[in-house]
Write an enzyme that holds these catalytic residues in place. Structure first.
Site, PDB file in Angstrom:
ATOM      1  N   GLN A   1      -2.493   7.190 -10.381  1.00  0.00           N
ATOM      2  CA  GLN A   1      -2.155   7.724  -9.071  1.00  0.00           C
ATOM      3  C   GLN A   1      -1.227   8.930  -9.153  1.00  0.00           C
ATOM      4  O   GLN A   1      -0.910   9.536  -8.133  1.00  0.00           O
ATOM      5  CB  GLN A   1      -1.475   6.623  -8.247  1.00  0.00           C
ATOM      6  CG  GLN A   1      -2.359   5.411  -8.019  1.00  0.00           C
ATOM      7  CD  GLN A   1      -1.588   4.204  -7.519  1.00  0.00           C
ATOM      8  OE1 GLN A   1      -0.381   4.263  -7.283  1.00  0.00           O
ATOM      9  NE2 GLN A   1      -2.284   3.085  -7.364  1.00  0.00           N
TER      10      GLN A   1
ATOM     11  N   HIS B   1       2.142   3.808  -8.262  1.00  0.00           N
ATOM     12  CA  HIS B   1       3.226   3.725  -7.277  1.00  0.00           C
ATOM     13  C   HIS B   1       4.317   4.778  -7.482  1.00  0.00           C
ATOM     14  O   HIS B   1       5.463   4.469  -7.787  1.00  0.00           O
ATOM     15  CB  HIS B   1       3.841   2.313  -7.295  1.00  0.00           C
ATOM     16  CG  HIS B   1       2.869   1.237  -6.942  1.00  0.00           C
ATOM     17  ND1 HIS B   1       3.229  -0.077  -6.785  1.00  0.00           N
ATOM     18  CD2 HIS B   1       1.519   1.286  -6.712  1.00  0.00           C
ATOM     19  CE1 HIS B   1       2.154  -0.794  -6.476  1.00  0.00           C
ATOM     20  NE2 HIS B   1       1.110   0.035  -6.441  1.00  0.00           N
TER      21      HIS B   1
ATOM     22  N   GLU C   1       1.427  -1.829   5.875  1.00  0.00           N
ATOM     23  CA  GLU C   1       2.404  -1.905   6.961  1.00  0.00           C
ATOM     24  C   GLU C   1       2.638  -0.565   7.639  1.00  0.00           C
ATOM     25  O   GLU C   1       2.601   0.488   6.994  1.00  0.00           O
ATOM     26  CB  GLU C   1       3.753  -2.398   6.429  1.00  0.00           C
ATOM     27  CG  GLU C   1       3.732  -3.793   5.860  1.00  0.00           C
ATOM     28  CD  GLU C   1       5.092  -4.240   5.341  1.00  0.00           C
ATOM     29  OE1 GLU C   1       5.196  -5.398   4.898  1.00  0.00           O
ATOM     30  OE2 GLU C   1       6.058  -3.438   5.393  1.00  0.00           O
TER      31      GLU C   1
END
Length: 395
Positions: free
Chosen positions: A104, A166, A269
């Site tokens: 990522q 991340h 979220e």
């Protein structure tokens, strides 16, 4: 600071329950008990027209507008591209820092200093290091219209982490010209740090992993950050208990900060961010392990902030915009959240108090990496693909 909440969950032994869950897009909404229940539907194609502006971008990640209307776009492999008069220039901009393209990671956020017209400063987030030891870095450089000059690293995450997961990396500016930057928790099991799962660092105030940090424009730490007076805490921390925020936006009219955060298996979220607060990860979560089973049995805990929306199944949120233009007056103040897995933009309709009324889905043919409002009042979308696109949303 928990909200009195109404939770909508699937009831898998009931055909009606499954139908309701699917119609809601697999969402759990946190609302006041007196509020009407939000719903999720598809945005009418009569409301929104998708116009492809640019094609041929390799995994574009972020975009920013220059004062003359031209655009800077980052490509994750490590290139900075210029879109001039709506045309992608064939030669990447020179002077970009060396990045680690792994998983990522790569060249991620690009953002102009609020006083760019005077100082010509451009800010970047990117992955740096090796597969075994890497981190998110924040750098700034002077853009002379042709190339980057005087590249300066102003902050880097310590400790280094293994793997390519991340990095977080969204960056937004506050009215006082300080900036907020999201930093990921480090990655999924079995990745570890100091003998424990690295994701637990999101609860460790001693480092930036799993946090939003706040910095001055030169990388120094503001004296009024919430943990400056706490001896063992990393002074740059603004909020903590985050997994991997890739959507971050500020309502410049109200100062409200919003973030969209990746869950694990489900449990994405939408959060309203406040300085000094704990958002729970991984002690409190709606996510499950990728290999199955609960990460935590707790969905809420006193002293931790509940999300306003939980997306299960995951949409993999990336890119977040608050609409404050005039082209779509009916959208004023609403949120627009990109979805990688969902291949969509979620239009989140908010009331005047910031409560969620409903969601609508604007579908795309590719994964959505970034969403921003342009100076012309239109919304722009970057799609994450080997042949990624810049798309303008028009009435």
């Amino acid at each position: 600071m928990n909200r009195l909440s109404l939770t909508v969950k699937p009831v898998f032994n009931s055909g009606l329950g499954v139908l309701i869950f699917l119609l809601l897009g697999g969402c759990v909404f946190k609302t006041n008990s007196t509020a009407s229940q939000p719903s999720q539907i598809q945005e009418s194609q009569r409301e929104v027209n998708q116009v492809t502006v640019v094609e041929g971008l390799e995994h574009p990640w972020s975009m920013a507008w220059l004062p003359n209307g031209d655009m800077l776009i980052t490509e994750r492999p490590g290139r900075l591209r210029l879109v001039k008069n709506g045309v992608l220039q064939p030669t990447p901009i020179a002077g970009v820092m060396e990045v680690l393209q792994l998983g990522q990671g790569g060249l991620m956020e690009v953002s102009l200093h609020p006083n760019f017209s005077e100082n010509r400063l451009v800010y970047f987030t990117y992955a740096h290091g090796t597969a075994e030891a890497n981190r998110t870095r924040i750098a700034r450089a002077t853009f002379d219209g042709q190339a980057l000059r005087d590249v300066q690293v102003i902050f880097e995450v310590t400790p280094a982490k293994p793997g390519g997961q991340h990095f977080g990396s969204r960056l937004v500016w506050l009215k006082d010209q300080t900036m907020l930057i999201s930093i990921g928790d480090g990655g999924n099991p079995p990745l570890s740090l100091d003998g424990e799962l690295i994701r637990l660092q999101a609860q460790n105030l001693g480092n930036p992993l799993g946090k939003i940090i706040r910095l001055k424009d030169d990388g120094s730490i503001p004296d009024d950050n919430p943990f400056v007076g706490q001896k063992e805490a990393q002074k740059a921390i603004w909020s903590y208990g985050h997994r991997n925020i890739q959507g971050l936006a500020v309502n410049q009219a109200t100062g409200q900060i919003w973030a969209t955060e990746h869950g694990s298996r489900g449990g994405d979220e939408l959060n309203a961010i406040k300085g000094g607060q704990n958002y729970g990860w991984p002690l409190v979560t709606h996510s499950e392990e990728y290999f199955g089973g609960e990460i935590s049995s707790e969905r809420s805990r006193s002293g931790m902030i509940d999300p306003l929306i939980v997306w299960t199944p995951a949409i993999a949120p990336s890119g977040l915009a608050i609409y404050q233009g005039t082209r779509f007056p009916q959208w004023q103040g609403d949120l627009f959240a990109g979805g990688l897995v969902g291949k969509e933009v979620r239009h989140i309709d908010l009331d005047s108090s910031g409560q969620v009324i409903e969601q609508k889905s604007i579908p795309f043919s590719q994964r959505v990496r970034d969403v921003k409002q342009g100076p012309d009042g239109f919304l722009y979308v970057l799609t994450d693909a080997p042949n990624g696109k810049l798309i303008r949303l028009e009435p």
